[in-house]
Design an enzyme around this catalytic site. Structure first.
Site, PDB file in Angstrom:
ATOM      1  N   ASP A 301       0.832  -1.223   0.000  1.00 52.54           N
ATOM      2  CA  ASP A 301       0.000   0.000   0.000  1.00 52.54           C
ATOM      3  C   ASP A 301       0.857   1.261   0.000  1.00 52.54           C
ATOM      4  O   ASP A 301       1.989   1.269   0.467  1.00 52.54           O
ATOM      5  CB  ASP A 301      -0.919  -0.008   1.239  1.00 52.54           C
ATOM      6  CG  ASP A 301      -0.105  -0.031   2.516  1.00 52.54           C
ATOM      7  OD1 ASP A 301       0.810  -0.891   2.598  1.00 52.54           O
ATOM      8  OD2 ASP A 301      -0.355   0.779   3.410  1.00 52.54           O
ATOM      9  N   GLU A 302       0.263   2.353  -0.538  1.00 48.39           N
ATOM     10  CA  GLU A 302       0.772   3.723  -0.384  1.00 48.39           C
ATOM     11  C   GLU A 302       2.253   3.860  -0.714  1.00 48.39           C
ATOM     12  O   GLU A 302       3.047   4.325   0.106  1.00 48.39           O
ATOM     13  CB  GLU A 302       0.514   4.189   1.058  1.00 48.39           C
ATOM     14  CG  GLU A 302      -0.963   4.252   1.403  1.00 48.39           C
ATOM     15  CD  GLU A 302      -1.219   4.776   2.812  1.00 48.39           C
ATOM     16  OE1 GLU A 302      -2.190   5.517   2.977  1.00 48.39           O
ATOM     17  OE2 GLU A 302      -0.439   4.433   3.710  1.00 48.39           O
ATOM     18  N   VAL A 303       2.666   3.413  -1.901  1.00 50.16           N
ATOM     19  CA  VAL A 303       4.075   3.561  -2.282  1.00 50.16           C
ATOM     20  C   VAL A 303       4.263   4.945  -2.896  1.00 50.16           C
ATOM     21  O   VAL A 303       3.641   5.278  -3.896  1.00 50.16           O
ATOM     22  CB  VAL A 303       4.492   2.474  -3.280  1.00 50.16           C
ATOM     23  CG1 VAL A 303       5.991   2.574  -3.579  1.00 50.16           C
ATOM     24  CG2 VAL A 303       4.164   1.094  -2.711  1.00 50.16           C
TER      25      VAL A 303
END
Ligand SMILES: CC(=O)N[C@H]1NC[C@H](CO)[C@H](O)[C@@H]1O
Length: 504
Positions: A301-303
């Site tokens: 997630d959320e890179v």
């Protein structure tokens, strides 16, 4: 009959009756229905008998006295004697419970189902104003609507003492949750003490001795969960959310650049180095051996791509690979290799929806956890149309502010309310309550989780049509919340009211 069914989550089929029987601690016993092929006892159930005897009769301990004075016996029969194994994604939790004069009989396919039946039985017993115990004649046939009913705890943003985790496992069993999703590590701290890479916690934990989970701590959590029919799903989130990893593993994270010099800060895992994949394979091999569950959560997630974009070596790699400047291709390249490493270890991967959203090819994915706010059923539909399984978390982010006194927002959730075929709907394997740790530690974990998470528990276990009315659920949830207090769980109040036994 004013028999508001006192069991939470509501069983699938309940036939109540006004007839009731008195129970006495001294003359109550658990037993096994002796039939030919089963061994006479089961360690998981023997331990459950002790736990539930003290829940049924607070202050008493189970002596299993084979005395002549036994007046009421709960006998258990299992179709399959899987007392040695672990619960898994396909374990049956179905059970049948009949309570009549002098006897309750509980039949289940597996030991995990019988634990669910014991929990239900424990919620049927009540005391009158003089303190005598009673149980009503009842017939119950029960099974869960969804097989995956999870609670996520985050032990990186704040460290949670093992005792707080064990307490949460107790409370999970009372609501029939069956998966503990352990978000072990993240940006702020790395508390997992790795056998192969001890520096990860030596340098990455908040404190290398007091704020870690040793191998025996991890084994303790896994065993404690198993005795309650709860799976432990470990998550090692990458390539983002890995700042703490860099402290104990040099070269792992991408150096960010300002112009053509390193800025001194670091970003996501560096996906261009062979050493990255050697390290990840080695760490995941250890994790695969420490955690028995066939599933492992890889995060994804959320890179944030800005650091990769700033680094000339990353850009050169992108060019060589023909990714141009599309960093989601680099992210996909990385995750695909990690998923493949995991499948070589014979584990099934779960990833956050970000991985699914920016992948063109999705065949290598298995399970997608949908977490983003907004039209989450739109996302669920996209994932099941791609033939992948879904865990729904979006509506159950209990760490998020909002009308926190409105437990109904976690109850009025319909995971299957999207246009799709039965086959597609069967790909929704369940849901998960996420209590992220930015603002949570052992001081507020229980009141923030309970009883609101129990609203989701009924959504994930019970029949939708029978549990579609908040007004009818409210008195039942209030009563259940009082049971949680009686059992030592600091569940916050839902609204004005009182419990016979207040928490102290
Ligand atoms: C998958 C996911 O949820 N990722 C992040 N999103 C916001 C959360 C707080 O609500 C946590 O910070 C979490 O790490």
């Amino acid at each position: 009959l004013n028999l508001t069914i006192s069991v939470w989550p509501l069983p699938q089929i309940v036939i109540p009756s006004p007839e009731r029987y008195q129970l006495k601690p001294q003359s109550f016993s658990f037993g096994y229905r002796r039939n030919l092929d089963t061994k006479h006892s089961c360690s998981v159930l023997d331990a459950a008998f002790k736990r539930y005897f003290s829940i049924l009769f607070p202050g008493y301990t189970y002596a299993n006295l084979i005395t002549f004075s036994i007046v009421f016996t709960l006998t258990i029969s299992l179709d399959r004697h899987d007392c040695q194994g672990y619960p898994n994604q396909d374990s049956s939790e179905r059970y049948k419970l009949s309570v009549f004069a002098g006897q309750a009989s509980l039949n289940a396919e597996t030991v995990w189902g019988s634990l669910r039946g014991l929990e239900t039985f424990s919620q049927l017993v009540y005391q009158d104003d003089f303190g005598s115990y009673y149980v009503n004649k009842t017939e119950i046939e029960d099974y869960p609507q969804f097989n995956y009913r999870g609670i996520l705890l985050d032990t990186s943003r704040h460290y949670l003492p093992v005792q707080a985790i064990l307490k949460t496992l107790d409370a999970m069993a009372y609501s029939k949750f069956n998966v503990f999703h352990w978000h072990l590590v993240d940006d702020p701290s790395f508390p997992y003490q790795s056998q192969k890479f001890p520096d990860l916690s030596n340098k990455g934990a908040f404190h290398p001795v007091t704020h870690i989970y040793t191998q025996s701590d991890v084994r303790r959590v896994i065993s404690y969960a198993r005795m309650r029919g709860i799976r432990v799903l470990p998550e090692f989130d990458s390539p983002g959310h890995t700042k703490s990893w860099g402290k104990g593993q040099s070269e792992l994270l991408t150096p960010c650049y300002r112009g053509d010099t390193p800025s001194g800060t670091f970003g996501p895992v560096n996906p261009t180095l062979p050493s990255t994949y050697q390290f990840m394979a080695s760490l995941l091999k250890e994790v695969a051996s420490v955690f028995p569950d066939p599933y492992i959560h890889l995060g994804g997630d959320e890179v944030d791509f800005s650091c990769w974009r700033s680094n000339p070596y990353i850009r050169a790699f992108m060019h060589k690979m023909g990714f141009g400047l599309d960093f989601s291709k680099l992210e996909a390249f990385y995750i695909e290799k990690i998923v493949n490493i995991t499948s070589v270890l014979r584990k099934t991967s779960i990833v956050w929806q970000d991985v699914f959203d920016y992948h063109e090819r999705r065949k290598f994915l298995s399970v997608v956890e949908v977490w983003k706010q907004g039209c989450y059923l739109c996302e669920v539909r996209r994932v099941v149309k791609a033939g992948l399984r879904v865990i729904l978390a979006s509506p159950w982010y209990l760490d998020q502010p909002g009308p926190t006194h409105n437990w109904a927002r976690y109850y009025n959730v319909w995971p299957l309310a999207f246009k799709g075929t039965e086959k597609q709907k069967s790909l929704v394997i369940g849901g998960e309550v996420c209590l992220w740790g930015e603002y949570v530690d052992a001081t507020n974990l229980s009141p923030r989780l309970w009883p609101r998470a129990s609203a989701a528990a009924e959504r994930l276990w019970s029949n939708e049509r029978q549990t579609s009315c908040v007004e009818r659920a409210f008195p039942r949830l209030q009563e259940f919340r009082c049971k949680l207090l009686r059992r030592g769980i600091q569940a916050e109040p839902l609204y004005v009211g009182h419990c016979k036994h207040e928490y102290q």
